[in-house]
Structure formats: C-alpha cells, structure tokens
Design a protein around this motif. Structure first.
Motif, mmCIF file in Angstrom:
data_model
loop_
_atom_site.group_PDB
_atom_site.id
_atom_site.type_symbol
_atom_site.label_atom_id
_atom_site.label_comp_id
_atom_site.label_asym_id
_atom_site.label_seq_id
_atom_site.Cartn_x
_atom_site.Cartn_y
_atom_site.Cartn_z
ATOM 1 N N SER A 48 67.233 -58.859 76.650
ATOM 2 C CA SER A 48 67.143 -57.873 75.570
ATOM 3 C C SER A 48 68.530 -57.572 74.996
ATOM 4 O O SER A 48 68.698 -57.506 73.777
ATOM 5 C CB SER A 48 66.501 -56.589 76.083
ATOM 6 O OG SER A 48 66.481 -55.597 75.075
ATOM 7 N N GLY A 49 69.513 -57.389 75.880
ATOM 8 C CA GLY A 49 70.871 -57.139 75.410
ATOM 9 C C GLY A 49 71.416 -58.311 74.623
ATOM 10 O O GLY A 49 72.077 -58.131 73.591
ATOM 11 N N TYR A 50 71.125 -59.515 75.078
ATOM 12 C CA TYR A 50 71.582 -60.722 74.388
ATOM 13 C C TYR A 50 71.001 -60.797 72.981
ATOM 14 O O TYR A 50 71.701 -61.104 72.013
ATOM 15 C CB TYR A 50 71.171 -61.946 75.207
ATOM 16 C CG TYR A 50 71.729 -63.248 74.706
ATOM 17 C CD1 TYR A 50 72.979 -63.696 75.106
ATOM 18 C CD2 TYR A 50 70.981 -64.048 73.842
ATOM 19 C CE1 TYR A 50 73.489 -64.902 74.658
ATOM 20 C CE2 TYR A 50 71.477 -65.256 73.384
ATOM 21 C CZ TYR A 50 72.733 -65.673 73.785
ATOM 22 O OH TYR A 50 73.234 -66.871 73.329
ATOM 23 N N ASP A 51 69.714 -60.506 72.856
ATOM 24 C CA ASP A 51 69.045 -60.578 71.550
ATOM 25 C C ASP A 51 69.563 -59.494 70.606
ATOM 26 O O ASP A 51 69.692 -59.732 69.400
ATOM 27 C CB ASP A 51 67.534 -60.440 71.719
ATOM 28 C CG ASP A 51 66.933 -61.632 72.457
ATOM 29 O OD1 ASP A 51 67.576 -62.702 72.477
ATOM 30 O OD2 ASP A 51 65.825 -61.475 73.034
ATOM 31 N N ARG A 52 69.841 -58.323 71.121
ATOM 32 C CA ARG A 52 70.329 -57.232 70.282
ATOM 33 C C ARG A 52 71.665 -57.580 69.622
ATOM 34 O O ARG A 52 71.988 -57.080 68.542
ATOM 35 C CB ARG A 52 70.518 -55.963 71.115
ATOM 36 C CG ARG A 52 69.247 -55.187 71.390
ATOM 37 C CD ARG A 52 69.514 -54.054 72.361
ATOM 38 N NE ARG A 52 68.338 -53.239 72.576
ATOM 39 C CZ ARG A 52 68.096 -52.070 71.975
ATOM 40 N NH1 ARG A 52 68.970 -51.598 71.107
ATOM 41 N NH2 ARG A 52 67.011 -51.382 72.239
ATOM 42 N N LEU A 53 72.444 -58.425 70.279
ATOM 43 C CA LEU A 53 73.791 -58.748 69.792
ATOM 44 C C LEU A 53 73.815 -59.935 68.840
ATOM 45 O O LEU A 53 74.881 -60.259 68.289
ATOM 46 C CB LEU A 53 74.706 -59.052 70.979
ATOM 47 C CG LEU A 53 74.984 -57.885 71.929
ATOM 48 C CD1 LEU A 53 75.638 -58.403 73.202
ATOM 49 C CD2 LEU A 53 75.874 -56.852 71.264
ATOM 50 N N GLU A 54 72.687 -60.576 68.642
ATOM 51 C CA GLU A 54 72.669 -61.832 67.876
ATOM 52 C C GLU A 54 73.191 -61.644 66.446
ATOM 53 O O GLU A 54 74.081 -62.381 65.997
ATOM 54 C CB GLU A 54 71.251 -62.402 67.840
ATOM 55 C CG GLU A 54 71.163 -63.723 67.092
ATOM 56 C CD GLU A 54 69.758 -64.320 67.140
ATOM 57 O OE1 GLU A 54 69.582 -65.438 66.628
ATOM 58 O OE2 GLU A 54 68.850 -63.656 67.685
ATOM 59 N N GLU A 55 72.642 -60.697 65.715
ATOM 60 C CA GLU A 55 73.040 -60.503 64.321
ATOM 61 C C GLU A 55 74.501 -60.091 64.208
ATOM 62 O O GLU A 55 75.236 -60.596 63.356
ATOM 63 C CB GLU A 55 72.151 -59.449 63.658
ATOM 64 C CG GLU A 55 72.461 -59.236 62.183
ATOM 65 C CD GLU A 55 71.534 -58.225 61.530
ATOM 66 O OE1 GLU A 55 71.777 -57.869 60.364
ATOM 67 O OE2 GLU A 55 70.557 -57.774 62.202
ATOM 68 N N LEU A 56 74.937 -59.189 65.066
ATOM 69 C CA LEU A 56 76.322 -58.719 65.010
ATOM 70 C C LEU A 56 77.290 -59.846 65.371
ATOM 71 O O LEU A 56 78.340 -60.006 64.749
ATOM 72 C CB LEU A 56 76.509 -57.537 65.965
ATOM 73 C CG LEU A 56 77.903 -56.902 66.006
ATOM 74 C CD1 LEU A 56 78.333 -56.447 64.617
ATOM 75 C CD2 LEU A 56 77.914 -55.720 66.975
ATOM 76 N N ALA A 57 76.943 -60.657 66.356
ATOM 77 C CA ALA A 57 77.818 -61.754 66.779
ATOM 78 C C ALA A 57 77.934 -62.829 65.705
ATOM 79 O O ALA A 57 78.910 -63.594 65.692
ATOM 80 C CB ALA A 57 77.305 -62.362 68.079
ATOM 81 N N ALA A 58 76.954 -62.895 64.804
ATOM 82 C CA ALA A 58 76.990 -63.903 63.747
ATOM 83 C C ALA A 58 78.004 -63.557 62.664
ATOM 84 O O ALA A 58 78.365 -64.410 61.848
ATOM 85 C CB ALA A 58 75.607 -64.059 63.124
ATOM 86 N N GLY A 59 78.484 -62.321 62.635
ATOM 87 C CA GLY A 59 79.473 -61.912 61.649
ATOM 88 C C GLY A 59 80.827 -62.532 61.935
ATOM 89 O O GLY A 59 81.088 -63.056 63.014
#
Length: 266
Positions: free
Chosen positions: A96-107
């Motif tokens: 869940s933590g990994y998925d939450r960070l996906e959009e932000l990490a793509a920046g």
C-alpha cells in the motif's frame, strides 16, 4: 504740520514692496506653468509606455502570487502523500505504501519526488526485489536535479545492496568520494571502502581508514566499535583517549588493568 512716524513706511517703499510681491507671484505662476507643461510633455511622450510597464509589473506580481499559492498547495499535497505512505510502511503495509508513492515518485526535480523514489527503493529492497531497488537508487544517484546529500545516500545504498556482486575496485571508485572525514556518510561509506581495501590486500589503507572511522565522534557508536576492532586487528591504534573509552563502555580502569594482567600471566 504733523510728522510721519519713524516706523511708518514711505509711500515709495510700500509701492516697491507691492511690486516685488506681484513679481514673485508672477514668477511662481510662470514656474508652475512651465512645470505643468514639462509634465504634460513627459506624459505625452512616456505616459503609455510607463502605463504598460506598470500593468506588466502588476500582472507579473499577480502571476507570482498565483504560482506561490500553487507551489504551497503542491508541497502540502506532497507532504500528505509522504506521511500517508510512511504510516502504511510503519503499519507493515508495504504494498500500500509503495502504491501511494507511485505518482509522486514519477515527478522530476522536486525534493518530494526524490524522497518518494528513495522510499520506494527501500520498500523494494525489503520485499527482496533488489533489481528494482538498485534501478531506483541509480536513478536518484544520476539525477543532477536532486540534492547532493540525497544522491550520495542513493549511491551508498546501491553499493551496499550490490556489494557482494561488485568488484572491489568499483566499490572504491564509487564510494571513495564519500569516505572522507566530514562528509555526511563518511562512517558507512568508509567502512565499505575499508573492507574493499582488504579484498585488494591493502591492509595499510584499510587500517588507516578504520582508525579514522573509530575516531569520528559523529559516527554511530556501533560503527566506531567495529572500526576500532578492525583497526586493532590490522595493527593500527585507533584509541585516542583510553579513559574516555573505558568510561563509555562502563569499565573501571582498575578492573581493566587487572584483566590485562591476568591475561598476560596465563
């Protein structure tokens, strides 16, 4: 015949004063007219350009206020995302933590995006996906827009992750710039470099580096203790203050001397 008082002005003097006052008033009127004429001429020539500049300045200021409010709102959203992901990780919900960070990490470019990538790399490492973790660490280390401390941390984590599979020369080349006293990750990077030196049979270099780590007051005590032991094994004295070391370890001087004497007599 009545005499004129001494303080009474003569008729000629009064007339002269009136003429002087009239001339001064006339000069003021002429001066005001000239100024008004100059101002009008200035406005006729520069009024529109000045008005345009003022409008542009106001538009730019309004744009800055809008951009600043957007930036602040974006920072708040990024912070909420990082905190929410961290809560999930601490609760053991790694996926869940990994998925939450996906959009932000793509920046790109922002400190929050780099932090999100680091967190995703750490999660991937905990899940045993070393290839993905290493790829993310390498991305951060190669990101010129990331803060130097974050890039150094990513490089250190990547080498630590792949240490067993790396050539000792590559380890030294990657971490030697970080294995310098005063650098943020000196102790951790220095320990890896020192072990790489041992793999290359460079005992003198390894011993000297272990001694530097042992004497680094900013390093964690566990790392300093290991470095002190390794330096001793390699014949390098890494103890600057024996009394302070014994005090840190809760050992009294007399008992330590007695133990050494007992060992010597055996």
């Amino acid at each position: 015949m009545a005499l004129t008082p001494k303080n009474e002005l003569s008729r000629e003097e009064k007339r002269a004063k009136q003429e002087s006052a009239q001339q001064e008033a006339l000069l003021r009127e002429v001066d005001d007219a000239v100024r008004q004429s100059d101002a009008q001429a200035f406005l006729d020539r520069w009024g529109k350009p000045l008005l345009g500049l003022i409008i542009l300045a106001l538009v730019a200021f309004a744009g800055y206020l809008y951009w600043d409010s957007r930036q602040e709102a974006a920072m708040e959203r990024d912070s909420e995302t990082l905190v929410g992901a961290l809560d999930q990780i601490q609760a053991g919900n790694l996926d869940s933590g990994y998925d939450r960070l996906e959009e932000l990490a793509a920046g790109e470019g922002s400190g929050a995006a780099v932090a999100a990538k680091l967190m995703r790399a750490g999660i991937a490492e905990q899940r045993g996906d070393t290839d993905e973790a290493s790829a993310l660490f390498k991305q951060i280390a190669a990101d010129d827009g990331a803060a130097p401390a974050m890039r150094d941390l990513a490089r250190l984590r990547d080498v630590a992750l792949n240490y067993d599979a790396m050539d000792s020369a590559d380890i030294v080349a990657a971490l030697k710039p970080l294995a310098t006293p005063g650098k943020p990750y000196f102790a951790s990077a220095g320990e890896l470099v020192a072990h790489a030196y041992l793999d290359q049979d460079k005992r003198a270099e390894a011993g000297a580096l272990f001694a530097q780590i042992a004497k680094d007051q900013t390093a964690p005590e566990s790392v300093r203790s290991r470095a002190r032991q390794m330096a001793g094994v390699l014949g390098v004295d890494a103890i600057e203050d024996v009394e302070a070391l014994l005090a840190e370890q809760g050992v009294e001087r007399e008992s330590a001397v007695g133990e050494d004497a007992a060992v010597a007599t055996e």
